[in-house]
Each structure stands twice: as structure tokens, then as C-alpha cells.
Scaffold this active site. Structure first.
Site, PDB file in Angstrom:
ATOM      1  N   CYS A  45      -8.538  43.112  20.127  1.00  0.00           N
ATOM      2  CA  CYS A  45      -8.672  41.659  19.959  1.00  0.00           C
ATOM      3  C   CYS A  45      -7.371  40.937  20.317  1.00  0.00           C
ATOM      4  O   CYS A  45      -6.346  41.126  19.657  1.00  0.00           O
ATOM      5  CB  CYS A  45      -9.077  41.388  18.509  1.00  0.00           C
ATOM      6  N   CYS A  48      -5.940  38.657  17.609  1.00  0.00           N
ATOM      7  CA  CYS A  48      -5.400  39.498  16.525  1.00  0.00           C
ATOM      8  C   CYS A  48      -3.960  39.913  16.856  1.00  0.00           C
ATOM      9  O   CYS A  48      -3.095  39.909  15.983  1.00  0.00           O
ATOM     10  CB  CYS A  48      -6.253  40.743  16.323  1.00  0.00           C
TER      11      CYS A  48
END
Length: 119
Positions: A45, A48
């Protein structure tokens, strides 16, 4: 002379994010610390990864404990918290979940969020 940084007191939060290895571990962390910000993340991600240094700074600079849950390794745990997208941030204060946000929040907003419960 050695000094023990982690005295086991709820007053001291770790200065680095804790990597959670399951439901019991998360429950213990939430029970032991006054304010816990849980980052449900995935290695693949992009947002993230952008959030990671922000969370590292929060762990070092605030009284909150930062906990990280890899949603690929702990799918049931993520599901139990209704995580449908990453990153999802869940904030616990006094052992209770008080907030949840999906998506990467700006550093100043995260700082304010945490400080609302740590001061």
C-alpha cells in the site's frame, strides 16, 4: 549501570511502533497503554508507506503507543475492526475504541487527534 527503558508502566509508551502479532497481543497493548493508535496497513500500500515516517515520529514524540497490524497477515483481526481499506487508523483511549479513520491523514491532523486524548 543499566537503565530499563520499558518499566512496564502504563505511563511510558514505546518510542517506536509495536508490530502486533494477533488479537490477544492487540488486546494486551490496548489494555496496558492509555492511548493507542493502531495502523492497519499492507506492505503493498503506497499511502501506508507514506504514513510510516509520520507514525514513527508520533511514537517518538507523543504519549500515545503506535501499534501496526499487517492486514495480509491478520485478516481476521482487520475484519473484526471493520477494516475495508488501508491504511485504516483506529484510536483507543482508556481501553475503548474512540475513533477510526480510513486513508492517510496529514501529520498535523494525526498529531492533533492523538493529543486530544493524551493531554
Amino acid at each position: 549501570m543499566t537503565t530499563d527503558i520499558d518499566s512496564g508502566s502504563a505511563a511510558h509508551s514505546p518510542t517506536e511502533p509495536l508490530h502486533i502479532d494477533g488479537k490477544d497481543h492487540l488486546d494486551d497493548v490496548v489494555a496496558e497503554h492509555d492511548v493507542v493508535l493502531v495502523d492497519f496497513f499492507a506492505d503493498w500500500c503506497g499511502p501506508c508507506k507514506m504514513l510510516e515516517p509520520v507514525l514513527d515520529d508520533l511514537a517518538a514524540e507523543t504519549a500515545a503507543t503506535i501499534a501496526k497490524v499487517d492486514v495480509d497477515q491478520h485478516q481476521q483481526l482487520a475484519g473484526a475492526y471493520g477494516v475495508r481499506g488501508v491504511p485504516t487508523l483506529a484510536l483507543f483511549a482508556g481501553g475503548e475504541q474512540v475513533e477510526q479513520h480510513t486513508g492517510a491523514l496529514p501529520a498535523d491532523r494525526l498529531q492533533t487527534l492523538v493529543e486530544n486524548y493524551t493531554e
